[in-house]
Design a protein around this motif. Structure first.
Motif, mmCIF file in Angstrom:
data_model
loop_
_atom_site.group_PDB
_atom_site.id
_atom_site.type_symbol
_atom_site.label_atom_id
_atom_site.label_comp_id
_atom_site.label_asym_id
_atom_site.label_seq_id
_atom_site.Cartn_x
_atom_site.Cartn_y
_atom_site.Cartn_z
ATOM 1 N N LEU A 1 -16.806 43.390 11.956
ATOM 2 C CA LEU A 1 -17.131 43.501 10.538
ATOM 3 C C LEU A 1 -15.894 43.768 9.683
ATOM 4 O O LEU A 1 -15.704 43.139 8.639
ATOM 5 C CB LEU A 1 -18.163 44.600 10.307
ATOM 6 N N ASP A 2 -15.062 44.696 10.124
ATOM 7 C CA ASP A 2 -13.865 45.009 9.343
ATOM 8 C C ASP A 2 -12.964 43.785 9.201
ATOM 9 O O ASP A 2 -12.437 43.501 8.116
ATOM 10 C CB ASP A 2 -13.085 46.153 9.996
ATOM 11 N N ASN A 3 -12.792 43.032 10.288
ATOM 12 C CA ASN A 3 -11.964 41.828 10.232
ATOM 13 C C ASN A 3 -12.577 40.780 9.313
ATOM 14 O O ASN A 3 -11.877 40.100 8.552
ATOM 15 C CB ASN A 3 -11.779 41.245 11.623
ATOM 16 N N GLY A 4 -13.899 40.625 9.382
ATOM 17 C CA GLY A 4 -14.565 39.638 8.542
ATOM 18 C C GLY A 4 -14.435 39.959 7.064
ATOM 19 O O GLY A 4 -14.160 39.078 6.242
ATOM 20 N N LEU A 5 -14.621 41.215 6.712
ATOM 21 C CA LEU A 5 -14.508 41.602 5.311
ATOM 22 C C LEU A 5 -13.060 41.508 4.822
ATOM 23 O O LEU A 5 -12.806 41.129 3.677
ATOM 24 C CB LEU A 5 -15.044 43.024 5.116
ATOM 25 N N ARG B 1 7.356 29.935 -19.204
ATOM 26 C CA ARG B 1 6.306 28.937 -18.987
ATOM 27 C C ARG B 1 5.876 28.955 -17.524
ATOM 28 O O ARG B 1 6.602 29.439 -16.647
ATOM 29 C CB ARG B 1 6.800 27.537 -19.335
ATOM 30 N N LEU B 2 4.715 28.409 -17.262
ATOM 31 C CA LEU B 2 4.236 28.150 -15.910
ATOM 32 C C LEU B 2 3.427 26.868 -15.973
ATOM 33 O O LEU B 2 2.406 26.792 -16.660
ATOM 34 C CB LEU B 2 3.368 29.305 -15.389
ATOM 35 N N ASP B 3 3.896 25.858 -15.265
ATOM 36 C CA ASP B 3 3.255 24.543 -15.320
ATOM 37 C C ASP B 3 2.314 24.285 -14.150
ATOM 38 O O ASP B 3 1.334 23.543 -14.296
ATOM 39 C CB ASP B 3 4.334 23.454 -15.330
ATOM 40 N N ILE B 4 2.622 24.875 -13.002
ATOM 41 C CA ILE B 4 1.861 24.600 -11.780
ATOM 42 C C ILE B 4 1.601 25.911 -11.056
ATOM 43 O O ILE B 4 2.538 26.674 -10.786
ATOM 44 C CB ILE B 4 2.648 23.656 -10.845
ATOM 45 N N LEU B 5 0.350 26.173 -10.745
ATOM 46 C CA LEU B 5 -0.020 27.315 -9.904
ATOM 47 C C LEU B 5 -0.709 26.786 -8.659
ATOM 48 O O LEU B 5 -1.717 26.073 -8.751
ATOM 49 C CB LEU B 5 -0.961 28.267 -10.637
ATOM 50 N N VAL B 6 -0.159 27.122 -7.503
ATOM 51 C CA VAL B 6 -0.776 26.759 -6.225
ATOM 52 C C VAL B 6 -1.217 28.042 -5.543
ATOM 53 O O VAL B 6 -0.395 28.880 -5.172
ATOM 54 C CB VAL B 6 0.211 25.989 -5.317
ATOM 55 N N ASN B 7 -2.512 28.210 -5.399
ATOM 56 C CA ASN B 7 -3.067 29.366 -4.702
ATOM 57 C C ASN B 7 -3.293 28.993 -3.240
ATOM 58 O O ASN B 7 -4.306 28.388 -2.879
ATOM 59 C CB ASN B 7 -4.396 29.799 -5.339
ATOM 60 N N ASP B 8 -2.330 29.340 -2.403
ATOM 61 C CA ASP B 8 -2.423 29.040 -0.976
ATOM 62 C C ASP B 8 -2.496 30.332 -0.155
ATOM 63 O O ASP B 8 -2.255 30.337 1.035
ATOM 64 C CB ASP B 8 -1.211 28.207 -0.533
ATOM 65 N N ILE B 9 -2.846 31.420 -0.787
ATOM 66 C CA ILE B 9 -2.873 32.710 -0.091
ATOM 67 C C ILE B 9 -4.000 32.695 0.943
ATOM 68 O O ILE B 9 -5.119 32.296 0.655
ATOM 69 C CB ILE B 9 -3.120 33.853 -1.091
ATOM 70 N N TRP B 10 -3.650 33.151 2.157
ATOM 71 C CA TRP B 10 -4.635 33.152 3.225
ATOM 72 C C TRP B 10 -4.438 34.405 4.068
ATOM 73 O O TRP B 10 -4.761 35.495 3.629
ATOM 74 C CB TRP B 10 -4.547 31.844 4.028
ATOM 75 N N GLY B 11 -3.909 34.274 5.249
ATOM 76 C CA GLY B 11 -3.647 35.445 6.070
ATOM 77 C C GLY B 11 -4.745 35.828 7.037
ATOM 78 O O GLY B 11 -4.762 36.955 7.546
ATOM 79 N N GLY B 12 -5.670 34.894 7.313
ATOM 80 C CA GLY B 12 -6.808 35.257 8.140
ATOM 81 C C GLY B 12 -6.819 34.724 9.555
ATOM 82 O O GLY B 12 -7.817 34.872 10.274
ATOM 83 N N GLU B 13 -5.727 34.098 10.006
ATOM 84 C CA GLU B 13 -5.738 33.470 11.333
ATOM 85 C C GLU B 13 -6.066 34.432 12.459
ATOM 86 O O GLU B 13 -6.690 34.049 13.452
ATOM 87 C CB GLU B 13 -4.383 32.812 11.629
ATOM 88 N N LYS B 14 -5.663 35.678 12.329
ATOM 89 C CA LYS B 14 -5.902 36.642 13.404
ATOM 90 C C LYS B 14 -7.161 37.475 13.175
ATOM 91 O O LYS B 14 -7.433 38.418 13.910
ATOM 92 C CB LYS B 14 -4.685 37.571 13.534
ATOM 93 N N LEU B 15 -7.940 37.090 12.175
ATOM 94 C CA LEU B 15 -9.118 37.886 11.823
ATOM 95 C C LEU B 15 -10.448 37.210 12.157
ATOM 96 O O LEU B 15 -11.444 37.888 12.384
ATOM 97 C CB LEU B 15 -9.090 38.217 10.324
ATOM 98 N N PHE B 16 -10.475 35.873 12.178
ATOM 99 C CA PHE B 16 -11.761 35.217 12.427
ATOM 100 C C PHE B 16 -12.005 35.020 13.918
ATOM 101 O O PHE B 16 -11.072 34.914 14.711
ATOM 102 C CB PHE B 16 -11.876 33.893 11.664
ATOM 103 N N GLU B 17 -13.253 34.992 14.278
ATOM 104 C CA GLU B 17 -13.683 34.788 15.665
ATOM 105 C C GLU B 17 -14.531 33.523 15.708
ATOM 106 O O GLU B 17 -15.477 33.379 14.941
ATOM 107 C CB GLU B 17 -14.477 35.993 16.155
ATOM 108 N N TRP B 18 -14.201 32.617 16.625
ATOM 109 C CA TRP B 18 -14.861 31.321 16.674
ATOM 110 C C TRP B 18 -16.299 31.449 17.169
ATOM 111 O O TRP B 18 -16.592 32.147 18.137
ATOM 112 C CB TRP B 18 -14.103 30.366 17.605
ATOM 113 N N ASP B 19 -17.179 30.740 16.445
ATOM 114 C CA ASP B 19 -18.576 30.597 16.864
ATOM 115 C C ASP B 19 -19.256 31.942 17.073
ATOM 116 O O ASP B 19 -20.017 32.131 18.035
ATOM 117 C CB ASP B 19 -18.659 29.749 18.140
ATOM 118 N N LYS B 20 -18.990 32.881 16.173
ATOM 119 C CA LYS B 20 -19.621 34.203 16.246
ATOM 120 C C LYS B 20 -20.559 34.400 15.067
ATOM 121 O O LYS B 20 -20.149 34.281 13.911
ATOM 122 C CB LYS B 20 -18.552 35.303 16.216
#
Length: 303
Positions: free
Chosen positions: A119-123, A93-112
């Motif tokens: 481009l590679d980081n954004g994609l 059985r599976l009663d609860i699925l939490v999708n918290d997958i992320w991993g982008g903290e080092k990929l986004f650039e502020w106010d760009k």
């Protein structure tokens, strides 16, 4: 509140909100599968060996549940399929699925703008923040809907209302976080036919491991950071959003929330839970009130 006998999968539970959610589900008595890429033997591209899925599983068990750590890259469909087959074999059985997958903290650039952002980081950010959630839902939800009453929680940054009127850092980051809100709404349309619930959920200004490091504090002395950044007073521990998920999972009338965009602070007002220190922060409400009053507030890093 008890989740004894319930089986949960927290996808992306190595650190931050995922770890807090897994721990609180364990505290309520659930069996919790925790997944991520970083193990004690093999760190992910983050290069942070300080947090591992094994450690998260141990926290779940110490809280009163049963934690099971499995290394999974949620961008690889075969790995996710194998994970769900294992849960089916071991639990049925599976009663609860939490999708918290992320991993982008080092990929986004502020106010760009898109033309200035790498481009590679954004994609890559979009793949980590959107594709992983869809891949996991594709394989996990068929098991969850075999029993009525399942819960899918899509974790994002910002409520749908807030994100609709606020530009979130860059087109890549903005799209990733808005997409998860919409994704939960879409899943809700399909899941309600099977007696299951889907919501999107955002923490507030999260005192994740990386955020605490950035402010030069620890969880036990985090208030010292407010001397330099007063707004940090509205921050919350990862366990706060964990308590929000546990409250949803234990609510026999959770279908009332189906398809909605929720926040940890908003659910705390409804269910009455508090953070570890007894506080009840409501970051998104605070941000709106501050900005309506014409005061500056930096919303970057609230996730």
């Amino acid at each position: 509140m008890t989740l004894s006998g319930k089986v949960a999968l927290v996808a992306g539970a190595t650190r931050g909100a995922g770890r807090g959610i897994a721990t609180e589900l364990g505290a309520a008595g659930a069996t919790v599968y925790v997944t991520g890429r970083t193990t004690r033997e093999q760190p992910s591209e983050y290069g942070r060996a300080s947090e591992t899925i094994e450690e998260t599983a141990e926290l779940v068990s110490a809280a009163g549940g049963k934690g099971i750590a499995i290394q999974v890259d949620h961008l690889v469909p075969q790995q996710v399929q194998t994970l769900i087959e294992r849960i089916r074999t071991e639990q049925g059985r599976l009663d609860i699925l939490v999708n918290d997958i992320w991993g982008g903290e080092k990929l986004f650039e502020w106010d760009k703008p898109v033309w200035d952002h790498d481009l590679d980081n954004g994609l890559r950010l979009l793949r980590l923040g959107i594709d992983t959630h869809l891949i996991t839902a594709h394989f996990a939800l068929p098991l969850m809907i075999e029993r009525p009453g399942g819960l899918l929680v899509e974790v994002t940054d910002g409520t749908a209302d807030y994100n609709a009127n606020h530009y979130r850092l860059s087109p890549f980051y903005d799209l990733a976080k808005v997409s998860v809100n919409r994704m939960a709404w879409a899943h809700a349309k399909d899941l309600e036919k099977h007696g299951a619930t889907a919501v999107s959920l955002t923490p507030g200004w999260l005192r994740s491991e990386m955020m605490l490091e950035a402010f030069g504090v620890r969880e036990d002395n985090w208030r010292e950071a407010t001397a330099k950044v007063p707004h940090f007073v509205i921050s919350e521990s990862p366990r706060f959003v964990g308590r929000a998920v546990a409250a949803l999972a234990a609510d026999t009338e959770r279908m009332r929330w189906n398809g909605q965009s929720l926040s940890s602070g908003g659910l705390a007002q409804f269910y009455g839970f508090t953070d570890l220190d007894g506080s009840r922060p409501d970051a998104w409400r605070y941000l709106v009130e501050v900005q309506e009053a014409g005061m500056p507030a930096n919303d970057s890093g609230y996730r």
